[in-house]
Design a protein around this motif. Structure first.
Motif, mmCIF file in Angstrom:
data_model
loop_
_atom_site.group_PDB
_atom_site.id
_atom_site.type_symbol
_atom_site.label_atom_id
_atom_site.label_comp_id
_atom_site.label_asym_id
_atom_site.label_seq_id
_atom_site.Cartn_x
_atom_site.Cartn_y
_atom_site.Cartn_z
ATOM 1 N N SER A 5 10.780 11.881 -48.947
ATOM 2 C CA SER A 5 9.898 12.012 -50.102
ATOM 3 C C SER A 5 8.468 12.193 -49.622
ATOM 4 O O SER A 5 8.118 11.843 -48.492
ATOM 5 C CB SER A 5 9.993 10.766 -50.982
ATOM 6 N N TYR A 6 7.624 12.762 -50.489
ATOM 7 C CA TYR A 6 6.220 12.918 -50.145
ATOM 8 C C TYR A 6 5.420 13.025 -51.425
ATOM 9 O O TYR A 6 5.810 13.720 -52.368
ATOM 10 C CB TYR A 6 5.988 14.171 -49.307
ATOM 11 N N SER A 7 4.315 12.330 -51.476
ATOM 12 C CA SER A 7 3.444 12.350 -52.640
ATOM 13 C C SER A 7 2.131 13.021 -52.284
ATOM 14 O O SER A 7 1.490 12.637 -51.298
ATOM 15 C CB SER A 7 3.176 10.921 -53.144
ATOM 16 N N THR A 9 -0.443 12.846 -54.181
ATOM 17 C CA THR A 9 -1.503 11.986 -54.717
ATOM 18 C C THR A 9 -1.657 10.706 -53.907
ATOM 19 O O THR A 9 -2.750 10.165 -53.773
ATOM 20 C CB THR A 9 -1.222 11.637 -56.187
ATOM 21 N N GLU A 10 -0.543 10.184 -53.346
ATOM 22 C CA GLU A 10 -0.586 8.985 -52.512
ATOM 23 C C GLU A 10 0.218 9.239 -51.242
ATOM 24 O O GLU A 10 1.284 8.648 -51.034
ATOM 25 C CB GLU A 10 -0.029 7.781 -53.278
ATOM 26 N N GLN A 26 8.867 18.771 -54.192
ATOM 27 C CA GLN A 26 7.670 18.098 -54.678
ATOM 28 C C GLN A 26 7.229 18.635 -56.032
ATOM 29 O O GLN A 26 6.611 17.930 -56.819
ATOM 30 C CB GLN A 26 6.532 18.269 -53.675
#
Length: 217
Positions: A5-7, A9-10, A26
């Protein structure tokens, strides 16, 4: 396989080896890729150029081939190129397939994999070593690299001109035209060729590089 997973925003930055693994979608425009460019020489010193870049098209807006695919499948393609400057010769192909997500990753060797018909490739990354194998009816090689590390370097303000080795390294597809290849690095102050740079140029007007798209020109 569970994609990483990858954000945007964070973001949580993992190690380079951990980030090598394929990531999950994403956004509806997500495209993930790995790429290698290498200027290599034979024993006589003749230069050759290799480019290899697999793409994972997981966003429906980025690729119509991704529309309607089950969650465990993804549209995948690979840019494969070889240029022989001595003989003014280039091999270039772009195999594509819809593959099961688990088949894109080998956790035992920490390798990204892709198979389409008679084409197959695997690129592993462990600590300071990389190994890329490519096999097809047009081109096959086994490339081993050691001493690999992340580098970010800048020193002062200098001006150079890049003079491409050959227009053979210009690639075109229905969506864009781009250059991926070696260029002579010329010092603008002296006119002297001071080295070689592997460079890339692309029409960025058609790209959306989130989360930076708003400031992209």
């Amino acid at each position: 396989m569970t994609p990483l997973s990858y954000s945007v925003t964070e973001p949580a930055l993992r190690s380079p080896v951990e980030e090598w693994q394929p990531h999950g979608k994403q956004s509806e425009s997500t495209t993930e890729w790995w790429y290698l460019t290498a200027l290599v020489h034979d024993v006589a010193g003749n230069p050759y150029f290799l480019v290899w870049c697999p793409f994972h098209f997981t966003g429906e807006k980025a690729s119509p081939a991704s529309v309607g695919l089950p969650s465990d499948e993804r549209a995948t393609a690979a840019l494969v190129g070889f240029t022989d400057y001595r003989n003014n010769f280039r091999i270039g192909h772009f195999p594509a397939a819809v593959v099961n997500e688990a088949e894109t990753w080998n956790p035992e060797t920490n390798a990204v994999r892709f198979v389409a018909g008679d084409y197959s490739s695997e690129w592993s990354y462990k600590a300071s070593a990389m190994n890329l194998t490519v096999t097809s009816s047009q081109l096959s090689y086994d490339l081993r690299l050691t001493g690999v590390e992340q580098v970010m370097y800048a020193e002062g303000s200098r001006h150079y001109t890049l003079e491409p080795f050959s227009r053979l390294d210009v690639f075109e597809n229905p969506n864009n035209t781009f250059f991926e290849g070696p260029s002579r690095l010329i010092n603008d102050e002296t006119g002297e060729t001071v080295g070689v740079a592997v460079t890339e140029s692309m029409d960025v007007r058609i790209m959306q590089n989130a989360p930076y798209a708003a400031n992209q020109h």
